[in-house]
Write an enzyme that holds these catalytic residues in place. Sequence first.
Site, short mmCIF file in Angstrom:
data_model
loop_
_atom_site.label_atom_id
_atom_site.label_comp_id
_atom_site.label_asym_id
_atom_site.label_seq_id
_atom_site.Cartn_x
_atom_site.Cartn_y
_atom_site.Cartn_z
N ASP A 65 0.82 -1.30 -0.03
CA ASP A 65 0.03 -0.06 0.06
C ASP A 65 0.69 1.15 -0.05
O ASP A 65 0.61 2.07 0.83
CB ASP A 65 -1.19 -0.21 1.20
CG ASP A 65 -1.93 -1.23 0.99
OD1 ASP A 65 -2.77 -1.10 0.24
OD2 ASP A 65 -1.70 -2.07 1.97
N HIS B 269 -5.31 -1.01 -7.02
CA HIS B 269 -5.14 0.32 -7.20
C HIS B 269 -4.40 0.24 -8.53
O HIS B 269 -4.12 1.40 -9.06
CB HIS B 269 -4.57 1.16 -6.35
CG HIS B 269 -5.64 1.45 -5.35
ND1 HIS B 269 -6.57 2.78 -5.24
CD2 HIS B 269 -6.31 0.72 -4.24
CE1 HIS B 269 -7.12 2.83 -4.15
NE2 HIS B 269 -7.37 1.50 -3.67
N HIS C 40 0.89 3.39 -2.42
CA HIS C 40 -0.03 4.54 -2.99
C HIS C 40 0.87 5.57 -3.47
O HIS C 40 0.55 6.91 -3.04
CB HIS C 40 -1.12 4.97 -2.01
CG HIS C 40 -2.25 3.73 -1.68
ND1 HIS C 40 -3.09 3.66 -2.76
CD2 HIS C 40 -2.30 2.87 -0.82
CE1 HIS C 40 -3.91 2.49 -2.26
NE2 HIS C 40 -3.27 2.18 -1.06
N ASP D 203 -0.91 -2.22 -4.37
CA ASP D 203 -1.19 -0.76 -4.36
C ASP D 203 0.16 -0.07 -4.44
O ASP D 203 0.20 0.72 -3.62
CB ASP D 203 -2.17 -0.63 -3.34
CG ASP D 203 -3.62 -1.09 -3.29
OD1 ASP D 203 -4.00 -1.66 -4.64
OD2 ASP D 203 -4.28 -1.26 -2.40
#
Length: 108
Positions: free
Chosen positions: A8, A85, A10, A48
């Site tokens: 994650d 994502h 991101h 992600d």
Amino acid sequence: MKFIHTSDWHIGRQLHNQNLLEDQRFVLNQILDFAVEHDVDAVIIAGDIYDRSIPPANAVALLDEVVNRLVNELKIPIIMIAGNHDGHERLGFASRQMAGAGLHIVRR
């Protein structure tokens, strides 16, 4: 064997229209320092990596910096797994060619 297991990231995320890229760079550099300090055998990035399937160019550039330092400079392999994502088709581009250099991308 020693692994750093992360997820994650991101990269490219914005919060209340505030770009977080420099904060993300700071944290990713801490991960790199930790990998060196603890003499890890590989870094796992489990999903992600980017904040959206078509990330902004500066997010791609930051990931490129981090991957280059780990794989080419520090000789630490990466296992990167696409998340919901990430645009797994884009993230996995040239994954077969990069595996020989130490970057292993699992697209699905």
